[in-house]
Design a protein around this motif. Structure first.
Motif, mmCIF file in Angstrom:
data_model
loop_
_atom_site.group_PDB
_atom_site.id
_atom_site.type_symbol
_atom_site.label_atom_id
_atom_site.label_comp_id
_atom_site.label_asym_id
_atom_site.label_seq_id
_atom_site.Cartn_x
_atom_site.Cartn_y
_atom_site.Cartn_z
ATOM 1 N N THR A 138 -0.763 4.485 4.546
ATOM 2 C CA THR A 138 -0.735 3.275 4.860
ATOM 3 C C THR A 138 -0.389 2.219 3.785
ATOM 4 O O THR A 138 -0.465 2.618 2.502
ATOM 5 N N LYS A 139 0.148 1.241 4.008
ATOM 6 C CA LYS A 139 0.559 0.082 3.068
ATOM 7 C C LYS A 139 -0.664 -0.681 2.687
ATOM 8 O O LYS A 139 -0.880 -1.558 3.234
ATOM 9 N N ASP A 140 -1.181 -0.302 1.541
ATOM 10 C CA ASP A 140 -2.237 -1.093 0.954
ATOM 11 C C ASP A 140 -2.210 -1.646 -0.234
ATOM 12 O O ASP A 140 -3.139 -2.340 -0.816
ATOM 13 N N ALA A 141 -0.941 -1.688 -0.545
ATOM 14 C CA ALA A 141 -0.496 -2.434 -2.107
ATOM 15 C C ALA A 141 0.978 -2.572 -2.233
ATOM 16 O O ALA A 141 1.735 -2.095 -1.249
ATOM 17 N N SER A 142 1.543 -3.785 -2.946
ATOM 18 C CA SER A 142 2.515 -4.014 -3.033
ATOM 19 C C SER A 142 2.922 -4.563 -4.636
ATOM 20 O O SER A 142 1.953 -5.281 -4.912
ATOM 21 N N ARG A 143 3.780 -4.055 -5.205
ATOM 22 C CA ARG A 143 4.261 -4.619 -6.781
ATOM 23 C C ARG A 143 4.659 -5.786 -6.730
ATOM 24 O O ARG A 143 4.444 -6.614 -7.516
ATOM 25 N N ASP A 144 5.355 -6.108 -5.623
ATOM 26 C CA ASP A 144 5.698 -7.469 -5.441
ATOM 27 C C ASP A 144 5.488 -8.010 -4.183
ATOM 28 O O ASP A 144 6.567 -7.731 -3.353
ATOM 29 N N SER A 145 4.655 -8.653 -3.903
ATOM 30 C CA SER A 145 4.163 -8.976 -2.322
ATOM 31 C C SER A 145 4.803 -10.428 -1.886
ATOM 32 O O SER A 145 4.534 -10.979 -0.850
ATOM 33 N N PHE A 146 5.798 -10.980 -2.909
ATOM 34 C CA PHE A 146 6.137 -12.332 -2.573
ATOM 35 C C PHE A 146 7.624 -12.254 -2.107
ATOM 36 O O PHE A 146 8.348 -11.791 -2.854
ATOM 37 N N PRO A 147 8.139 -13.170 -1.307
ATOM 38 C CA PRO A 147 7.186 -13.561 -0.361
ATOM 39 C C PRO A 147 6.821 -12.640 0.673
ATOM 40 O O PRO A 147 7.596 -11.397 0.843
#
Length: 233
Positions: A138-147
């Motif tokens: 599942t997608k629970d994190a992102s190194r670059d969540s912007f935008p």
């Protein structure tokens, strides 16, 4: 373009610029960071104690669930398509081409903003990760969540619904936006501002020029004129 439309565009641009800089300029994003952190920890601390919340966000942040968002958008669109005559159906098909082109262009422009912002699950330590608690992909994190791409695309869709469809359909599109963006915030893959505030500021500035001015209508008419004569309705 009328003076009233021009004034509306300037007003929306001012609102979008003010909204973005209220987030971008303050040290550590000012009160927005306080709000972001409060929302993240509210849900994160409950992940370990509420199996319902845990497995709900695990399911709704699985990549396969993104197809449900697409299905919801297409279903609302198809509802109007099947009720229209041949002329209206052709118009809706052309709008259905212009909309994703607009979404791709605006999404890429959003990524040109000079910001790189890891998700809360990377920013904070000693927190709950849904993937670790469930063992599910599942997608629970992102190194670059912007935008937030998810929020941006759904907002663009909703803006097109507002421009070309009845107001009731716009309200339904807002429900779609909330239902399919909230899980990203609840799981910690995006900050609230990455989903709501920053994409909204981009949409207010860029789409006001595109949808309130004759620009989008001109592009729709261009595609219509480009069709072979025997296919035009």
């Amino acid at each position: 373009m009328s003076q009233c439309q021009f004034f509306a565009i300037l007003l929306l641009n001012a609102a979008g610029v003010a909204l973005f800089f209220s987030w971008y300029l303050p040290v550590n994003h000012g009160f927005w960071f306080t709000l972001d952190s409060a929302i993240f920890f509210y849900f994160n601390q409950n992940l370990a104690t509420s199996p319902l919340l845990l497995y709900t966000v695990a399911i709704t942040n699985n990549r396969a669930f993104d197809a449900c968002a697409l299905l919801a958008m297409v279903s609302l669109y198809f509802y109007h398509y099947q009720r229209g005559d041949s002329t209206e159906r052709q118009r809706l098909l052309i709008i259905g081409v212009v909309m994703p082109i607009t979404a791709v262009v605006l999404n890429q422009l959003g990524h040109l903003l000079p910001v790189q912002y890891a998700s809360p699950t990377y920013y904070f330590s000693d927190i709950n990760r849904v993937g670790e608690l469930t063992g599910w992909p599942t997608k629970d994190a992102s190194r670059d969540s912007f935008p937030g791409d998810h929020g941006m695309i759904l907002m663009i869709y909703s803006a097109f619904i507002l421009r070309y469809f009845p107001r009731r359909s716009f309200l339904i599109s807002l429900v779609i936006v909330v239902v399919f963006t909230a899980p990203r915030v609840m799981i910690g893959a995006h900050w609230f501002t990455n989903i709501a505030v920053v994409p909204l500021s981009v949409v207010l500035v860029a789409l006001s020029w595109w949808l309130i001015s004759p620009a989008s209508d001109e592009m729709i008419n261009f595609f219509h004129r480009s069709l072979p004569a025997r296919y035009r309705r």
